[in-house]
Design a protein around this motif. Structure first.
Motif, mmCIF file in Angstrom:
data_model
loop_
_atom_site.group_PDB
_atom_site.id
_atom_site.type_symbol
_atom_site.label_atom_id
_atom_site.label_comp_id
_atom_site.label_asym_id
_atom_site.label_seq_id
_atom_site.Cartn_x
_atom_site.Cartn_y
_atom_site.Cartn_z
ATOM 1 N N HIS A 96 4.610 55.829 -3.634
ATOM 2 C CA HIS A 96 4.155 56.872 -4.565
ATOM 3 C C HIS A 96 4.441 58.268 -3.987
ATOM 4 O O HIS A 96 4.900 59.157 -4.710
ATOM 5 C CB HIS A 96 2.661 56.708 -4.865
ATOM 6 N N ILE A 97 4.170 58.437 -2.706
ATOM 7 C CA ILE A 97 4.438 59.726 -2.052
ATOM 8 C C ILE A 97 5.926 60.066 -2.145
ATOM 9 O O ILE A 97 6.292 61.209 -2.432
ATOM 10 C CB ILE A 97 3.952 59.711 -0.594
ATOM 11 N N ARG A 98 6.776 59.082 -1.922
ATOM 12 C CA ARG A 98 8.234 59.321 -2.006
ATOM 13 C C ARG A 98 8.625 59.843 -3.378
ATOM 14 O O ARG A 98 9.459 60.737 -3.495
ATOM 15 C CB ARG A 98 9.003 58.043 -1.705
ATOM 16 N N GLN A 99 8.057 59.275 -4.410
ATOM 17 C CA GLN A 99 8.357 59.753 -5.763
ATOM 18 C C GLN A 99 7.926 61.209 -5.922
ATOM 19 O O GLN A 99 8.631 62.002 -6.541
ATOM 20 C CB GLN A 99 7.647 58.880 -6.798
ATOM 21 N N GLU A 100 6.794 61.540 -5.361
ATOM 22 C CA GLU A 100 6.268 62.898 -5.501
ATOM 23 C C GLU A 100 7.078 63.919 -4.695
ATOM 24 O O GLU A 100 7.343 65.016 -5.185
ATOM 25 C CB GLU A 100 4.799 62.945 -5.074
#
Length: 154
Positions: A96-100
């Protein structure tokens, strides 16, 4: 050797605070326990430097040492859950962090605050840390995401 090790730790500390804190503590332990035995101290420091130079390797969790392990380390400091459950949560959180961090407006405080809230909600929903620690852990994970953005985007 001591100064080179301390420099390496201080330069890289922000990428993985828990890991480098442990390395610093190990260095202090070597220096204090072998204070009067120069030969043993030199030998121990040489092994220690070799360990630092080798860097972190993949462990039983299978998590990436550069992108996922720093997040697992923070979760591990605050959670009482077993390692497999923490590793799975780490994979989901980091994804999720990577997407953000790939978003064009990642530098926006609003985007980062939304991420912090999402992480706190995830931690709460999965009962990974105590309620009193949700905000602190979420803050630390977002700070780590900021510092490791380049690694996370790769």
């Amino acid at each position: 050797m001591e100064f080179a090790a301390r420099h390496h730790i201080s330069v890289n500390y922000e990428e993985d605070p828990v890991y480098y804190k442990n390395l610093s503590e190990k260095l202090t332990e070597i220096l204090e326990s072998l204070a009067d035995n120069w030969e043993a101290k030199v030998e121990a420091l040489q092994k220690y430097i070799e360990q630092i130079q080798a860097g972190r390797t993949t462990d039983d969790t299978g998590l990436d040492p550069k992108t996922q392990m720093p997040f697992l380390n923070i979760l591990g400091e605050y959670s009482q859950k077993q390692l497999p459950e923490l590793a799975q949560a780490t994979v989901e959180i980091v994804e999720h962090i990577r997407q953000e961090v790939r978003r064009v407006n990642w530098g926006s405080q609003i985007v980062q605050e939304d991420l912090r809230r999402w992480i706190a909600g995830y931690l709460d929903d999965h009962d990974l840390v105590s309620y009193n620690q949700l905000e602190e852990v979420a803050d630390k994970l977002v700070q780590l995401a900021r510092r490791n953005r380049d690694n996370l985007m790769a």
